[in-house]
Motif scaffolding. Sequence first.
Motif, PDB file in Angstrom:
ATOM      1  N   SER A  86      -2.217  38.820 -22.714  1.00 22.81           N
ATOM      2  CA  SER A  86      -1.555  38.387 -21.542  1.00 22.81           C
ATOM      3  C   SER A  86      -0.356  37.669 -21.935  1.00 22.81           C
ATOM      4  O   SER A  86      -0.132  36.957 -22.799  1.00 22.81           O
ATOM      5  N   LEU A  87       0.946  38.494 -21.357  1.00 24.27           N
ATOM      6  CA  LEU A  87       2.290  38.102 -21.560  1.00 24.27           C
ATOM      7  C   LEU A  87       2.995  37.142 -20.702  1.00 24.27           C
ATOM      8  O   LEU A  87       3.247  37.622 -19.731  1.00 24.27           O
ATOM      9  N   ARG A  88       3.089  35.803 -21.144  1.00 20.48           N
ATOM     10  CA  ARG A  88       3.572  34.857 -20.377  1.00 20.48           C
ATOM     11  C   ARG A  88       4.866  34.359 -20.969  1.00 20.48           C
ATOM     12  O   ARG A  88       5.825  33.784 -20.164  1.00 20.48           O
ATOM     13  N   GLY A  89       5.141  34.629 -22.114  1.00 22.01           N
ATOM     14  CA  GLY A  89       6.536  34.537 -22.795  1.00 22.01           C
ATOM     15  C   GLY A  89       7.579  35.895 -22.584  1.00 22.01           C
ATOM     16  O   GLY A  89       6.961  36.992 -22.787  1.00 22.01           O
ATOM     17  N   LEU A  90       8.713  35.574 -22.056  1.00 20.61           N
ATOM     18  CA  LEU A  90       9.500  36.819 -21.737  1.00 20.61           C
ATOM     19  C   LEU A  90      10.905  36.388 -21.938  1.00 20.61           C
ATOM     20  O   LEU A  90      11.453  35.219 -21.536  1.00 20.61           O
ATOM     21  N   SER A  91      11.488  37.134 -22.769  1.00 21.81           N
ATOM     22  CA  SER A  91      13.205  36.835 -23.026  1.00 21.81           C
ATOM     23  C   SER A  91      13.843  38.214 -23.124  1.00 21.81           C
ATOM     24  O   SER A  91      13.990  38.534 -24.419  1.00 21.81           O
ATOM     25  N   PRO A  92      14.460  38.803 -22.343  1.00 22.20           N
ATOM     26  CA  PRO A  92      15.315  39.840 -22.286  1.00 22.20           C
ATOM     27  C   PRO A  92      16.584  39.516 -22.832  1.00 22.20           C
ATOM     28  O   PRO A  92      17.247  38.305 -22.265  1.00 22.20           O
ATOM     29  N   VAL A  93      17.411  40.062 -23.766  1.00 21.10           N
ATOM     30  CA  VAL A  93      18.600  39.856 -24.323  1.00 21.10           C
ATOM     31  C   VAL A  93      19.786  40.495 -23.606  1.00 21.10           C
ATOM     32  O   VAL A  93      20.698  40.225 -23.130  1.00 21.10           O
ATOM     33  N   THR A  94      19.333  41.786 -23.540  1.00 19.27           N
ATOM     34  CA  THR A  94      20.228  42.827 -22.877  1.00 19.27           C
ATOM     35  C   THR A  94      19.290  43.737 -21.939  1.00 19.27           C
ATOM     36  O   THR A  94      17.999  43.647 -21.752  1.00 19.27           O
ATOM     37  N   SER A 114       8.909  39.731 -25.977  1.00 19.95           N
ATOM     38  CA  SER A 114       7.542  39.141 -24.974  1.00 19.95           C
ATOM     39  C   SER A 114       6.688  38.507 -26.237  1.00 19.95           C
ATOM     40  O   SER A 114       6.725  38.761 -27.307  1.00 19.95           O
ATOM     41  N   SER A 115       5.795  37.480 -25.589  1.00 19.18           N
ATOM     42  CA  SER A 115       4.989  36.969 -26.230  1.00 19.18           C
ATOM     43  C   SER A 115       3.849  36.756 -25.596  1.00 19.18           C
ATOM     44  O   SER A 115       3.796  36.413 -24.226  1.00 19.18           O
ATOM     45  N   GLY A 116       2.682  36.381 -26.278  1.00 19.48           N
ATOM     46  CA  GLY A 116       1.482  35.913 -25.291  1.00 19.48           C
ATOM     47  C   GLY A 116       0.314  35.563 -26.202  1.00 19.48           C
ATOM     48  O   GLY A 116       0.091  35.164 -27.239  1.00 19.48           O
ATOM     49  N   SER A 117      -1.043  35.910 -25.512  1.00 19.41           N
ATOM     50  CA  SER A 117      -2.172  35.529 -26.128  1.00 19.41           C
ATOM     51  C   SER A 117      -2.425  36.337 -27.395  1.00 19.41           C
ATOM     52  O   SER A 117      -1.834  37.299 -27.753  1.00 19.41           O
ATOM     53  N   GLY A 118      -3.428  35.970 -28.050  1.00 20.24           N
ATOM     54  CA  GLY A 118      -3.696  36.360 -29.418  1.00 20.24           C
ATOM     55  C   GLY A 118      -2.668  36.454 -30.634  1.00 20.24           C
ATOM     56  O   GLY A 118      -2.636  37.223 -31.508  1.00 20.24           O
ATOM     57  N   GLY A 119      -1.848  35.492 -30.300  1.00 26.22           N
ATOM     58  CA  GLY A 119      -0.633  35.332 -31.304  1.00 26.22           C
ATOM     59  C   GLY A 119       0.438  36.695 -31.063  1.00 26.22           C
ATOM     60  O   GLY A 119       1.179  36.815 -32.104  1.00 26.22           O
ATOM     61  N   THR A 120       0.348  37.381 -30.075  1.00 24.91           N
ATOM     62  CA  THR A 120       0.956  38.780 -29.879  1.00 24.91           C
ATOM     63  C   THR A 120       2.654  38.378 -29.764  1.00 24.91           C
ATOM     64  O   THR A 120       2.987  37.266 -28.935  1.00 24.91           O
ATOM     65  N   SER A 171       5.661  30.806 -24.694  1.00 21.59           N
ATOM     66  CA  SER A 171       7.113  30.520 -24.654  1.00 21.59           C
ATOM     67  C   SER A 171       7.913  31.335 -25.701  1.00 21.59           C
ATOM     68  O   SER A 171       7.436  31.255 -26.909  1.00 21.59           O
ATOM     69  N   ILE A 172       8.780  31.953 -25.331  1.00 20.40           N
ATOM     70  CA  ILE A 172       9.716  32.731 -26.342  1.00 20.40           C
ATOM     71  C   ILE A 172      11.337  32.709 -25.895  1.00 20.40           C
ATOM     72  O   ILE A 172      11.575  32.785 -24.769  1.00 20.40           O
ATOM     73  N   TYR A 173      12.093  32.341 -26.766  1.00 18.94           N
ATOM     74  CA  TYR A 173      13.553  32.764 -26.617  1.00 18.94           C
ATOM     75  C   TYR A 173      14.006  33.738 -27.675  1.00 18.94           C
ATOM     76  O   TYR A 173      13.919  33.259 -28.992  1.00 18.94           O
ATOM     77  N   ALA A 174      14.880  34.768 -27.231  1.00 22.56           N
ATOM     78  CA  ALA A 174      15.461  35.570 -28.334  1.00 22.56           C
ATOM     79  C   ALA A 174      16.931  35.488 -28.126  1.00 22.56           C
ATOM     80  O   ALA A 174      17.379  35.361 -27.102  1.00 22.56           O
ATOM     81  N   PHE A 175      17.456  35.721 -29.295  1.00 25.29           N
ATOM     82  CA  PHE A 175      18.998  35.333 -29.440  1.00 25.29           C
ATOM     83  C   PHE A 175      19.540  36.720 -29.426  1.00 25.29           C
ATOM     84  O   PHE A 175      20.729  36.959 -29.119  1.00 25.29           O
TER      85      PHE A 175
END
Length: 345
Positions: free
Chosen positions: A43-51, A57-63, A89-93
């Motif tokens: 389940s992917l609730r973390g999302l951070s597109p850079v370009t 992306s990130s989510g359940s199961g430590g993914t 939560s995820i933030y990508a630089f």
Amino acid sequence: MLKKSIGALLISTALFSCQKNSGEGTVKEPVGWEMMNTPVKASLRGLSPVTEDIIWSSGSGGTWLKSLDGGQTWTHGIVDSLDSVDFRSIYAFDAEQAIVVSAGQPAVIYKTEDGGQTWTKKHQEPADAFLDGISFADEDRGYVFGDPVEGRWTILETKDQGENWSLIDSLPLAESGEAGFAASASSLLALDDELWLGSGGTVSNLYYSPNRGKTWEKWKSNLAQGNPSRGIFSITHVGNGEIIAVGGDYTQEKEITGNAGLFLIPDQEWLQPTSPPAGYRSAVAYFSHYHWVIATGPSGSDFSTDGGKNWTLFSSEGYHAVSRAHSGGAIWASGADGKIGRLKY
């Protein structure tokens, strides 16, 4: 306290108007989502597109997972072997550096500087903490917020790209039964020196600080509230003097009452949409390229061309999170079972 914000928004409004009159493009509406094949079922609730090409992306199961070619191929893994942790939560630089934040216990913040090959723990909160979302104001300064502890919101700040984290000096008071939502990790918004935070539960409020959390104001929202499943789940700023909030009740996926609102910053008042989204919505993002606001949730996705006053369902495809690429050129969404999509128009 809002003088600085109002001044900046007047400038933004002028720019917004100029852009609207520029005749840019002939696209009238989104047509759906281009589904990507990913190698995970999390389940992917973390999302951070850079370009348009670099998406994390990130989510359940430590993914965690990442694409460098616009979603055609993906690399993925587990953050520090934490396969029972939900990193919502995820933030990508860039292609190499990203920060992930857990929801639940352990309440941890990790960072990678080698494209996900290794992750280093940068911060951990006590056992009573629950972290809900992340937002960066610039390349160095960012914030993570969490549910209230001993009556005050948890708000952590970094000034060095996530290397070090500490609580801000003035944590705002929360009301009894009030909490945040980690459904899309997007109910905290950092804009220059300003912080905006949306809440839910027994009451749903919009909190505002003009000075990096030194002082705070709050306004009761017009979204659904009164029990733990209701409130503001996501907020965005559209550059014309409004904060747009979406949410509702996550136990009633197709309920349209109290699932969106427009906060008029200069007037400090809420407006109800004339035509609301078609159900509970967990995420919202502003696509400045076409001046659309995109909202999504488990039952589908909607768009607005008038700053959130009227919404139209454009896809029955549901997602947890939606985010505009830092470069501004694309809108991405993530959801259940490893689902990731790019907005088509």
